[in-house]
Design an enzyme around this catalytic site. Structure first.
Site, PDB file in Angstrom:
ATOM      1  N   GLY A  34      18.908  41.691  28.905  1.00  0.00           N
ATOM      2  CA  GLY A  34      19.841  40.999  28.200  1.00  0.00           C
ATOM      3  C   GLY A  34      21.064  40.245  27.736  1.00  0.00           C
ATOM      4  N   ARG A  61      14.331  49.306  19.738  1.00  0.00           N
ATOM      5  CA  ARG A  61      13.181  50.663  20.045  1.00  0.00           C
ATOM      6  C   ARG A  61      12.827  50.971  21.234  1.00  0.00           C
ATOM      7  NH1 ARG A  61       9.286  45.435  19.546  1.00  0.00           N
ATOM      8  NH2 ARG A  61      10.057  44.860  21.330  1.00  0.00           N
ATOM      9  N   PHE A  80       7.703  33.914  21.287  1.00  0.00           N
ATOM     10  CA  PHE A  80       7.640  33.574  22.373  1.00  0.00           C
ATOM     11  C   PHE A  80       6.381  31.920  21.416  1.00  0.00           C
ATOM     12  CE2 PHE A  80       4.662  36.053  19.222  1.00  0.00           C
ATOM     13  CZ  PHE A  80       3.848  35.547  18.387  1.00  0.00           C
ATOM     14  N   TYR A 128      17.884  25.398  18.065  1.00  0.00           N
ATOM     15  CA  TYR A 128      16.942  24.941  17.596  1.00  0.00           C
ATOM     16  C   TYR A 128      16.871  25.313  16.437  1.00  0.00           C
ATOM     17  CZ  TYR A 128      14.176  28.466  19.381  1.00  0.00           C
ATOM     18  OH  TYR A 128      13.583  30.480  19.292  1.00  0.00           O
ATOM     19  N   GLY A 177      22.544  27.716  24.214  1.00  0.00           N
ATOM     20  CA  GLY A 177      21.837  26.986  24.853  1.00  0.00           C
ATOM     21  C   GLY A 177      20.368  28.284  25.676  1.00  0.00           C
TER      22      GLY A 177
END
Ligand SMILES: CCCCC/C=C\C=C\C(=O)SCCNC(=O)CCNC(=O)[C@H](O)C(C)(C)COP(=O)(O)OP(=O)(O)OC[C@H]1O[C@@H](n2cnc3c(N)ncnc32)[C@H](O)[C@@H]1OP(=O)(O)O
Ligand SMILES: NC(=O)C1=CN([C@@H]2O[C@H](COP(=O)(O)OP(=O)(O)OC[C@H]3O[C@@H](n4cnc5c(N)ncnc54)[C@H](OP(=O)(O)O)[C@@H]3O)[C@@H](O)[C@H]2O)C=CC1
Length: 333
Positions: free
Chosen positions: A68, A89, A147, A197, A239
């Site tokens: 990512g 990991r 999640f 957030y 974002g």
């Protein structure tokens, strides 16, 4: 005369009332805001922004650098001359990423296995790093877990898992490296990747929001305390940027993505290459006066979500004429 004026005012009021009802129906009945094609005003650029060689003779540690956004940051720093260490990991993924980036840039990327939740593993990772490259000039705390989940469904271990990765993991990496850098009188740039957030809080990702807010407090505090040792601490709040890791856990159905794009003033998601350029700048000597900064990088999503009246973007010019008439009609009342 007075009757004629009153009659006209009455007719106007009736028109305004019926149009207002239609407008209300449209506002409340609309499935979501549409921004049209404004994304074409804001094309993402993919090239590295800094001059080549900006990170020559620099060593950079990127946690979560195998996938990512961490992978994109590693690719950009490596392209700009850095020797990178990526740590997380899953060693097989790290090794694959390291080989791919090294072969593209010609600069060595090292893969080191490390679960940031375990302070001993972090210490061993830093030992390994010292042996491979020496202590780093650039540290990017990017590893995270998350999640979506209603808070009433969270087990204690679910809470602990996320907060351990995000807050404790960042703290363990930062403190271990900070102490060794101080001992060696070596300066460094620390960067934490949080999220928009972290500032507002958000339901359904409460462990992540709480931990990211903690990371921001940690970095702002150390920016004040460790400048005297030559250390800078900055924060990027991204974002939404599509990555498999984030979207598979936060938008399993894909429904969120469309609604999100609709409310982003720049009309699109961010790209990994864009955040990689920003991270490279913040971590570079071009930003040597930047410390304690919190940089929101979200295409305008945060302010779009925050403004009380932003939904009025969907009001058409004709509807504005009616609204304005209604407002002007209040004169003297
Ligand atoms: C689309 C919008 C984009 C906007 C994005 C904004 C912000 C993004 C922020 C991010 O951080 S995105 C990064 C996301 N990437 C990752 O999360 C990658 C790493 N994640 C993982 O490895 C796993 O998802 C996990 C769960 C974080 C950690 O894995 P592991 O250590 O193997 O934990 P366990 O599977 O053992 O689970 C621990 C604990 O948590 C409970 N749990 C796991 N998943 C859920 C779930 N979906 N809902 C509720 N609870 C869950 C699990 O049951 C365990 O608890 P127990 O009590 O059962 O032991
Ligand atoms: N994509 C987005 O829209 C947004 C992302 N962010 C932030 O950006 C950062 C990167 O996220 P993104 O690239 O999207 O998601 P990814 O899931 O791809 O990245 C998360 C990385 O963290 C690593 N990681 C997870 N747990 C641990 C652990 N215990 N120890 C070491 N490493 C770990 C993972 O590697 P491994 O599994 O090998 O351990 C993985 O490489 C995160 O901080 C995220 O919060 C913030 C806002 C928006």
């Amino acid at each position: 005369m007075a009757a004629r004026v009153l009659g006209r005012a009455g007719r106007l009021a009736a028109v305004v009332r019926s149009s207002a009802v239609r407008l209300q129906l449209r506002l409340h009945g609309s499935a979501g805001l549409r921004f049209g094609s404004q994304a074409s005003f804001f094309p993402p650029l993919g090239d590295a922004m800094l001059p080549s060689g900006s990170f020559n003779n620099h060593v950079a540690l990127i946690t979560g650098g195998g996938t990512g956004l961490g992978r994109a940051m590693t690719a950009t720093l490596s392209q700009l001359g850095a020797q990178c260490i990526i740590a997380s990991r899953k060693l097989d993924i790290l090794q694959r990423t390291a080989e791919e980036i090294s072969s593209q840039t010609g600069n060595k990327v090292h893969a080191v296995q490390c679960d940031v939740r375990d302070p001993q593993a972090v210490s061993q990772c830093v030992d390994q790093m010292e042996a491979l490259t020496g202590l780093p000039d650039v540290i990017i705390n990017n590893a995270a877990g998350n999640f979506v989940c209603p808070s009433e469904r969270l087990s204690p271990n679910a809470w602990k898992t996320i907060t351990d990765i995000v807050l404790n993991g960042t703290a363990f990496v930062t403190l271990e490296l900070g102490k060794r850098l101080i001992q060696n009188q070596k300066g460094a740039s620390f960067l934490a990747i949080t999220t928009i957030y972290a500032e507002s809080g958000s339901g359904f990702v409460v462990p992540s929001a709480s931990a990211k807010a903690g990371v921001e407090a940690l970095y702002k505090s150390l920016a004040a305390e460790w400048g005297r040792y030559g250390h800078r601490f900055n924060i990027i709040q991204p974002g939404p940027i599509r990555t498999k890791g984030a979207f598979s856990r936060l938008d399993p159905t894909g429904a969120f993505e469309k609604a999100t794009i609709d409310r982003i003033p720049t009309g699109r998601l961010g790209t990994p290459a864009e955040i990689a350029n920003l991270a490279a700048y913040v971590s570079s000597n071009y930003a040597s006066w930047m410390s304690g900064a919190v940089i929101r990088f979200d295409g305008g999503e945060y302010v779009s979500l925050a403004g009380e009246f932003n939904e009025l973007r969907s009001v058409t010019p004709d509807q504005w004429k009616i609204l304005e008439a209604m407002i002007r009609n209040t004169k003297g009342s």
